[in-house]
Enzyme design. Structure first.
Site, PDB file in Angstrom:
ATOM      1  N   ASP A 103      10.201   0.784  15.929  1.00 14.00           N
ATOM      2  CA  ASP A 103      10.836   1.129  14.662  1.00 14.00           C
ATOM      3  C   ASP A 103      11.884   0.067  14.344  1.00 14.00           C
ATOM      4  O   ASP A 103      13.082   0.257  14.557  1.00 14.00           O
ATOM      5  CB  ASP A 103      11.485   2.511  14.785  1.00 14.00           C
ATOM      6  CG  ASP A 103      11.928   3.075  13.444  1.00 14.00           C
ATOM      7  OD1 ASP A 103      11.525   2.521  12.408  1.00 14.00           O
ATOM      8  OD2 ASP A 103      12.660   4.072  13.434  1.00 14.00           O
ATOM      9  N   GLU A 147       6.662  -0.117   3.216  1.00 12.16           N
ATOM     10  CA  GLU A 147       7.093   0.985   2.357  1.00 12.16           C
ATOM     11  C   GLU A 147       7.074   0.656   0.868  1.00 12.16           C
ATOM     12  O   GLU A 147       7.495  -0.419   0.438  1.00 12.16           O
ATOM     13  CB  GLU A 147       8.515   1.420   2.762  1.00 12.16           C
ATOM     14  CG  GLU A 147       8.955   2.706   2.111  1.00 12.16           C
ATOM     15  CD  GLU A 147       9.852   3.521   3.027  1.00 12.16           C
ATOM     16  OE1 GLU A 147      10.497   4.442   2.519  1.00 12.16           O
ATOM     17  OE2 GLU A 147       9.911   3.244   4.238  1.00 12.16           O
ATOM     18  N   LYS A 200       3.728   3.147   3.383  1.00 13.27           N
ATOM     19  CA  LYS A 200       4.691   4.229   3.571  1.00 13.27           C
ATOM     20  C   LYS A 200       5.152   4.754   2.221  1.00 13.27           C
ATOM     21  O   LYS A 200       5.577   3.989   1.355  1.00 13.27           O
ATOM     22  CB  LYS A 200       5.912   3.730   4.359  1.00 13.27           C
ATOM     23  CG  LYS A 200       5.684   3.630   5.846  1.00 13.27           C
ATOM     24  CD  LYS A 200       6.927   3.172   6.575  1.00 13.27           C
ATOM     25  CE  LYS A 200       7.899   4.286   6.780  1.00 13.27           C
ATOM     26  NZ  LYS A 200       9.069   3.859   7.609  1.00 13.27           N
ATOM     27  N   THR A 217       6.459   9.415   4.832  1.00 16.16           N
ATOM     28  CA  THR A 217       7.748   9.348   5.507  1.00 16.16           C
ATOM     29  C   THR A 217       8.745  10.310   4.863  1.00 16.16           C
ATOM     30  O   THR A 217       8.426  11.027   3.918  1.00 16.16           O
ATOM     31  CB  THR A 217       8.265   7.898   5.482  1.00 16.16           C
ATOM     32  OG1 THR A 217       9.441   7.793   6.281  1.00 16.16           O
ATOM     33  CG2 THR A 217       8.560   7.426   4.074  1.00 16.16           C
ATOM     34  N   PHE A 247      11.001  13.264  10.701  1.00 15.41           N
ATOM     35  CA  PHE A 247      12.244  12.605  11.121  1.00 15.41           C
ATOM     36  C   PHE A 247      13.058  13.518  12.039  1.00 15.41           C
ATOM     37  O   PHE A 247      13.791  14.390  11.573  1.00 15.41           O
ATOM     38  CB  PHE A 247      13.058  12.232   9.883  1.00 15.41           C
ATOM     39  CG  PHE A 247      12.672  10.919   9.266  1.00 15.41           C
ATOM     40  CD1 PHE A 247      11.390  10.427   9.365  1.00 15.41           C
ATOM     41  CD2 PHE A 247      13.609  10.165   8.585  1.00 15.41           C
ATOM     42  CE1 PHE A 247      11.041   9.211   8.801  1.00 15.41           C
ATOM     43  CE2 PHE A 247      13.277   8.945   8.006  1.00 15.41           C
ATOM     44  CZ  PHE A 247      11.988   8.475   8.117  1.00 15.41           C
TER      45      PHE A 247
END
Length: 333
Positions: free
Chosen positions: A18, A100, A136, A160, A182
């Site tokens: 990440d 993203e 994303k 996400t 998350f």
């Protein structure tokens, strides 16, 4: 010789880095890598990646044409920078990179579709197969609907900013490739809401949320992969050993690598069959009702989109300042 936690984790879970920091990816050699606006903004400010930023800006200036304004050049470069980092990352990892869509488009299905298709077109132009890219998108209803269309076009998605079971179910029913619940941000919310300083790892609200989603998916045979994300400590990670994927920051990867202890598998599809889980039928109305009644999910989704938006604005400012510096020094592509 005893194995460290990272070695054992890799035996039951796909480990993902990440980070936008290419040196960290080279160090840990993950299967996949994820980025987000905050990570790209942080990486873009590191001296070792200045050449990527500069080349992206100068190429954008050239492609924008002689009459282009600085704002137009920065806008073009901004769209390309995440792909530039993604291409570097794909030279290192064997799997997929997540790139993203602009968080400011999170409630606009058509704009999300256009941006996702553009990102994939950039990767294709660089010789990268769509199979190696996950787009994303924030797990709003509009984002999930966009991702459903993209999946049918062969563009794989990573949904996400996912905090609630309703988001996860909507993604699975839409045939999404992967979701990123998350963990740490859920913990943050509960600590603030309850005034507690900490939770034992096995009682961590973020861990419990991902466990619930994982069990629901396996119980009902959904193919969507679950990738736990946003960890605050290695206890959250070890409690999710066996999850399809876990995306972990370099700091926590180091801690796992430096810790020798037994790592029992906690999530296992073989253990799900006998669980009593009610199947939920979901449409837009039900989704919105569940979302509005879940204070944590509502708060964290809005906060996450706002945070990523601020990171994007910071990145645009950084690019504008760098472009002015390059132009004052008459740097060309």
């Amino acid at each position: 010789m005893p194995k460290n936690l990272l070695e054992q984790l890799r035996e039951v879970t796909v480990v993902v880095a990440d980070t936008g920091d290419i040196q960290s990816i080279e160090q840990f050699k993950p299967q996949d890598a994820t980025t987000n606006p905050s990570l790209i903004t942080a990486a873009a400010q590191m001296p070792e990646y200045q050449n990527i930023v500069d080349l992206t800006l100068m190429t954008a200036k050239k492609d924008a044409g002689a009459g282009a304004s600085p704002a137009q050049i920065v806008s073009l470069a901004f769209d390309r920078l995440a792909v530039a980092f993604g291409l570097k990352i794909l030279q290192i990892i064997p799997g997929r990179v997540s790139t993203e869509v602009d968080a400011r488009l999170s409630y606009d299905t058509d704009a999300t579709l256009a941006k996702a298709r553009d990102l994939i077109a950039q990767y294709k132009a660089a010789g990268i197969s769509p199979e190696r890219v996950l787009i994303k998108i924030a797990a709003t209803w509009e984002g999930i609907k966009a991702a459903e269309i993209l999946e049918k076009e062969g563009i794989h998605c990573n949904l996400t900013l996912l905090f609630g079971l309703h988001q996860a179910i909507a993604c699975a029913e839409a045939g999404i490739t992967l979701i990123s619940p998350f963990v740490g941000r859920i913990l943050d919310w509960y600590k603030k809401d309850t005034g507690r300083d900490s939770y034992p790892a096995a009682e961590d609200p973020g861990v419990l949320s991902v466990t619930t989603i994982y069990n629901y998916y396996k119980k009902f045979g959904y193919k969507t992969e679950v990738m736990g994300a946003s960890f605050r400590n290695i206890g959250e990670i070890t409690e999710l050993a066996g999850c399809d994927l876990l995306t972990i920051s370099p700091g926590l990867l180091t801690e796992l690598q430096n810790t020798v202890a037994e790592l029992p598998r906690k999530l296992d599809p073989a253990k799900v069959a006998n669980l009593s889980i009610a199947k939920i039928s979901l449409d837009k109305t039900t989704f919105e009702q569940m979302h509005n009644s879940d204070r944590m999910a509502s708060d964290k989704l809005a906060e996450g989109i706002d945070g990523f938006t601020k990171a994007l604005i910071s990145l645009e400012k950084l690019l504008a300042e760098r472009l002015a510096h390059l132009e004052s020094n008459k740097v060309t592509a």
